[in-house]
Enzyme design. Structure first.
Site, short mmCIF file in Angstrom:
data_model
loop_
_atom_site.label_atom_id
_atom_site.label_comp_id
_atom_site.label_asym_id
_atom_site.label_seq_id
_atom_site.Cartn_x
_atom_site.Cartn_y
_atom_site.Cartn_z
N GLU A 84 0.86 -1.18 0.00
CA GLU A 84 0.00 0.00 0.00
C GLU A 84 0.89 1.23 0.00
O GLU A 84 1.22 1.77 1.06
CB GLU A 84 -0.83 -0.02 1.30
CG GLU A 84 -2.31 0.04 1.11
CD GLU A 84 -3.06 -0.02 2.44
OE1 GLU A 84 -2.57 -0.62 3.40
OE2 GLU A 84 -4.16 0.54 2.50
N ASP A 122 -15.63 -5.60 2.70
CA ASP A 122 -14.46 -5.91 3.52
C ASP A 122 -14.74 -7.23 4.24
O ASP A 122 -15.04 -8.22 3.59
CB ASP A 122 -14.20 -4.71 4.45
CG ASP A 122 -12.77 -4.66 4.96
OD1 ASP A 122 -12.22 -5.73 5.25
OD2 ASP A 122 -12.22 -3.56 5.12
#
Ligand SMILES: *[C@@H]1O[C@H](CO)[C@@H](O)[C@H](O)[C@H]1NC(C)=O
Ligand SMILES: *[C@@H]1O[C@H](CO)[C@@H](O)[C@H](O)[C@H]1NC(C)=O
Ligand SMILES: *[C@@H]1O[C@H](CO)[C@@H](O)[C@H](O)[C@H]1NC(C)=O
Length: 309
Positions: free
Chosen positions: A123, A212
């Site tokens: 990320e 999620d």
């Protein structure tokens, strides 16, 4: 209702029915956390490593846990009390050795006690993940000795949302990057999955946020955390139907688990990581665990893992 003090990036809620406690992780402070719901007592142990991505108790071994630490599955001994200084896990298995900047994300235990965990790419900035770097694995001790690590899926953006139906025939899976919940045929004996197909599409249903973590209730409906959507939705995956939504005062909703004495409380983890001061002023409880009651449904207790040794 807010039931915990905030952590940075809460994830991976697991209801321990024996202890009547909710375990969860804070990925960014790399800690495992326990919330005793009857007293509200919240304790934490930091684990040596860069990220801690899921925690599950080991079956019939009180105080022993399997914890995802970076790209390792480690065995961690924890009394459940607040600990000074980091705990050191014993690495049991490692994955993605060719992609050292990956990390584990969500993990769960299937109805036979076999651990499943998936990974995601690096990320470089909050909210941007290098795509298609992750994989989905299962872990079980091999009858010949050692640990059998099986790779099931590759090219995953962010591995999430594992649940199994109570007849053991189907696994539901989320790769957050697809904005879908998928169904797969599941063979509980061999631990193989096959016939991956879409079950619920966020885009088609105009759902705000990205799928999620998720859990399943005793009616076979799914409760899906919507990251960036300030909500949990519940859906009937057999009919591809949106049944409803629960709005939460935190935008980054990360995962859900049923718990409580009657397994009828939905515990919801959230994140405050990467929010601006303005966003934090608007959602001061972001990062906390929320408890939602009065839903009229029940879930199943968290499944503990068969030891890998
Ligand atoms: C992960 O496992 C490897 C191999 O056992 C070990 O060298 C490394 O220190 C472990 N990393 C963490 C963060 O536990
Ligand atoms: C599903 O698997 C678990 C673990 O093997 C077993 O206890 C349970 O009876 C199974 N359920 C069904 C409906 O076969
Ligand atoms: C999709 O959802 C947004 C936000 O909830 C809403 O404003 C919009 O009207 C919806 N569009 C459709 C086609 O339902």
């Amino acid at each position: 209702m807010v039931v915990s003090s905030p952590v940075l990036l809460g994830e991976g809620p697991h209801w321990d029915d024996v202890e009547q406690a909710l375990y969860f992780v804070d990925i960014k402070s790399h800690s495992i956390n326990r919330l005793k719901v009857s007293t509200g007592e919240q304790t934490q142990a930091v684990i040596d490593g860069t990220s801690v991505d899921f925690v599950v108790p080991i079956w019939q071994k009180p105080g022993l846990f399997l914890v995802a630490v970076g790209l390792n599955v480690s065995e961690v001994e924890w009394s459940g009390e607040d600990i000074e200084g980091p705990l050191f896990g014993k690495p049991m298995a490692s994955v993605d050795s060719d992609k050292p900047d990956n990390r584990f994300n969500d993990g769960k235990v299937d109805p036979s006690g076999r651990l499943w965990g998936g990974t995601m790419g690096p990320e470089p900035e909050v909210g941007h993940v290098v795509p298609r770097q992750g994989s989905l694995y299962s872990f079980e001790s091999s009858p010949k000795g050692g640990i059998n690590v099986k790779m099931h899926l590759t090219g995953v953006d962010i591995s999430n949302g594992l649940v199994w139906t109570s007849d053991n025939s189907t696994m539901y899976y989320i790769d957050t990057g697809t904005d879908r919940v998928d169904a797969l045929d599941f063979d509980i004996v061999t631990g193989e999955i096959s016939n991956r197909r879409p079950a619920f599409d966020f885009t088609g249903h105009n759902v705000t946020g990205h799928p999620d973590g998720m859990t399943i209730d005793t009616d076979g409906n799914l409760w899906v955390a919507c990251f960036g959507g300030s909500q949990v939705i519940y859906v009937d995956p057999r009919e591809d139907e949106l049944l409803g939504r629960i709005i939460l005062p935190a935008e980054r909703v990360t995962s859900v688990a049923f718990g409580g004495r009657n397994l009828d409380v939905l515990y919801v983890t959230t994140s405050r990581f990467g929010l601006t001061p303005e966003q934090l002023a608007e959602q001061p409880n972001a990062g906390s665990v929320f408890a939602v009651t009065g839903l009229g449904v029940k879930g199943l207790p968290g499944q503990s893992a068969i030891s890998l040794t």
